[in-house]
Design an enzyme around this catalytic site. Structure first.
Site, PDB file in Angstrom:
ATOM      1  N   GLU A 277       0.857  -1.176   0.000  1.00 38.17           N
ATOM      2  CA  GLU A 277       0.000   0.000   0.000  1.00 38.17           C
ATOM      3  C   GLU A 277       0.899   1.233   0.000  1.00 38.17           C
ATOM      4  O   GLU A 277       1.711   1.423   0.905  1.00 38.17           O
ATOM      5  CB  GLU A 277      -0.912  -0.012   1.238  1.00 38.17           C
ATOM      6  CG  GLU A 277      -1.988   1.062   1.228  1.00 38.17           C
ATOM      7  CD  GLU A 277      -3.027   0.879   0.117  1.00 38.17           C
ATOM      8  OE1 GLU A 277      -3.187  -0.248  -0.404  1.00 38.17           O
ATOM      9  OE2 GLU A 277      -3.678   1.882  -0.235  1.00 38.17           O
ATOM     10  N   GLU A 307      -1.280   9.511  -5.495  1.00 34.62           N
ATOM     11  CA  GLU A 307      -0.104   8.644  -5.609  1.00 34.62           C
ATOM     12  C   GLU A 307       0.059   8.088  -7.017  1.00 34.62           C
ATOM     13  O   GLU A 307       1.180   7.986  -7.530  1.00 34.62           O
ATOM     14  CB  GLU A 307      -0.218   7.509  -4.579  1.00 34.62           C
ATOM     15  CG  GLU A 307      -0.134   8.028  -3.146  1.00 34.62           C
ATOM     16  CD  GLU A 307      -1.116   7.408  -2.171  1.00 34.62           C
ATOM     17  OE1 GLU A 307      -1.411   8.070  -1.168  1.00 34.62           O
ATOM     18  OE2 GLU A 307      -1.606   6.286  -2.435  1.00 34.62           O
ATOM     19  N   ASP A 460      -6.581   2.538   3.485  1.00 36.35           N
ATOM     20  CA  ASP A 460      -6.064   1.265   4.000  1.00 36.35           C
ATOM     21  C   ASP A 460      -7.181   0.241   4.118  1.00 36.35           C
ATOM     22  O   ASP A 460      -7.009  -0.928   3.775  1.00 36.35           O
ATOM     23  CB  ASP A 460      -5.417   1.486   5.374  1.00 36.35           C
ATOM     24  CG  ASP A 460      -4.329   2.543   5.306  1.00 36.35           C
ATOM     25  OD1 ASP A 460      -3.473   2.447   4.419  1.00 36.35           O
ATOM     26  OD2 ASP A 460      -4.350   3.474   6.130  1.00 36.35           O
TER      27      ASP A 460
END
Ligand SMILES: *[C@@H]1O[C@H](CO)[C@@H](O)[C@H](O)[C@H]1NC(C)=O
Length: 477
Positions: A277, A307, A460
């Protein structure tokens, strides 16, 4: 360094939760939310073979949330200068920077460099009546999510665990002795409310200032322990996160730690899937190094729009200027082009048989996409849908989504990828799958919580849920 990354991370996550107000993609269909919830219920199925034994690591901390003004008062600080600083060394620095961002009303994060002073601050913060302690760190949050949603799964957690975090983490986690640290790594979150006063200044909005003195996480000190403990536990899935925290280190140190991680990953058999992750980073060189050195050595990658678009920017991928977009949500076709680029450039294929990477799980505020190499991963439509459903549940902090408390922010018409035909979204058929250049894709929209309560660790939880609904078939070579 770390500070810059952290600011970007925080700003990015703030944007993530604010853009929904702009209604960029409002769909006017009245029963859309109800139809999507119903469609998910009939579509989402657990895989025929679920993961049962997980090793999760390596970043964790305690998030200590206090009233910023109360803390400054308890530290006997007086309202003084308002000044921006890159890093903090003293109590006066804390007052100056808090005052600066408090007056502006913008979220910010800065590293504290003096351990003694930081300890004094956190001791005072812990003693405040309204101090709240939470589990922090991507790895600890993923382990916690899976242990509550899948109580039968055995999870070994490896990362820095102090006495306070040990109390907060689920009892069911198996935490080897080597994870223990004598004093918790504490991230101090100094909140303030709109209209609150500090001296002559008034906060224009409610937000927070964050600081930390991170020893273990910022150097990834647990990474050797992590790899040593994989084999004895005999897991069927490995979840790794925390690489972004190395960004505060020098280039030399960063590259050395990355080499240790790559080596550890290369020693894991291809049949045992590893998910990484990502989290927000601001250093192009470091991101490029992670893409080139680490992604071919993992099987699955999870990331958000900031990201992914920064990776495309750093790695000469498609739509390299997308990362600079700060408002609204990214177009579906641009994101899908980038996922294809990651899979083609760094992932497994007949022309790149040594790479293990065969899955990318993208998550943003309004939709998620999973891209895979065919045959290696199964159940992706269910997995992507389960992740989007979980996003709405967790943000609203409910077990069942109430259609009136969420809204669809997905475009009515969109393109699956550059050059595709225009697609008309159908809320009765919200999960869309397609193939492109030998890879498979599945998309599901998010039902965005109108009044979000729990947004920490949402990415997450999404990735962890997506994995638990996925099945790793086998690694072809
Ligand atoms: C939307 O999907 C449903 C369920 O598959 C289908 O019955 C309906 O005809 C579709 N609507 C449109 C406009 O295509």
């Amino acid at each position: 360094m770390f500070i810059k990354a952290a600011v970007v991370a925080f700003v990015a996550s703030s944007i993530y939760f604010l853009v929904y107000k702009k209604d960029v993609f409002l769909l006017e269909e009245s029963d859309a939310e109800r139809n999507i919830i119903a469609a998910w219920s009939s579509l989402i199925k657990l895989p025929s073979k679920s993961f049962e034994r997980l090793v999760v690591g390596v970043n964790s901390n305690v998030d200590l949330i206090v009233s910023g003004v109360d803390l400054l008062k308890a530290l006997k600080l007086k309202p003084g200068e308002a000044q921006n600083l890159d890093q903090l060394n003293s109590l006066n620095d804390l007052q100056d920077i808090f005052n600066f961002f408090f007056t502006k009303g913008s979220a910010a994060e800065r590293a504290f460099l003096n351990e003694e002073v930081y300890k004094q601050i956190t001791r005072t913060a812990e003693s405040l009546e309204d101090a709240q302690f939470y589990i922090g760190g991507n790895a600890a949050l993923m382990a916690t999510k899976i242990s509550s949603a899948f109580p039968n799964v055995k999870i070994q957690y490896i990362g820095p665990v102090g006495p306070k975090l040990r109390d907060l983490l689920p009892q069911s986690l198996i935490i080897p002795e080597a994870s223990n640290i004598p004093v918790d790594e504490i991230h101090l979150i100094m909140e303030y409310q709109v209209g609150e006063k500090w001296g002559d200044n008034t906060a224009p909005v409610a937000t927070r200032f964050i600081t930390s003195f991170d020893e273990s996480n910022s150097k990834a000190t647990m990474i050797e322990t992590f790899f040593e403990n994989v084999k004895p536990f005999d897991p069927d899935l490995i979840l790794l996160s925390g690489l972004h925290l190395l960004e505060g280190q020098s280039q030399e140190f960063f590259s050395q730690r990355l080499a240790v991680i790559r080596n550890g990953l290369n020693n894991i058999p291809r049949e045992l899937p590893v998910h990484l992750e990502l989290a927000s980073m601001a250093n192009k060189k470091f991101v490029k190094e992670i893409l080139e050195q680490i992604t071919p050595a993992i099987n699955s990658l999870g990331l958000n729009e900031q990201e992914l678009s920064f990776s495309a920017h750093a790695g000469n991928g498609p739509h390299p200027q997308q990362f600079a977009q700060t408002d609204g949500q990214p177009d579906v076709h641009k994101i899908s082009d980038m996922i294809l680029w990651v899979l083609k450039t760094f992932g497994y294929s007949k022309s790149n048989p040594d790479s293990k990477l065969s899955r990318v799980h993208f998550h943003s505020l309004t939709y998620h996409i999973i891209g895979t190499y065919p045959g290696v991963w199964k159940n992706s439509p269910s997995a992507v849908a389960a992740g989007t459903r979980m996003a709405g549940m967790q943000a609203c902090d409910v077990d069942i989504i109430d259609p009136d408390s969420v809204s669809l922010k997905f475009p009515k018409k969109f393109y699956l990828h550059t050059g595709s035909e225009e697609i008309v979204f159908n809320a009765s058929n919200p999960v869309i799958s397609w193939q492109r250049e030998g890879f498979e894709f599945s998309l599901s929209p998010v039902l965005v919580c109108k009044k979000p309560l729990k947004t920490v660790g949402l990415g997450d939880s999404i990735s962890a849920t997506g994995l638990m609904y996925s099945e790793f078939n086998k690694m072809i070579r």
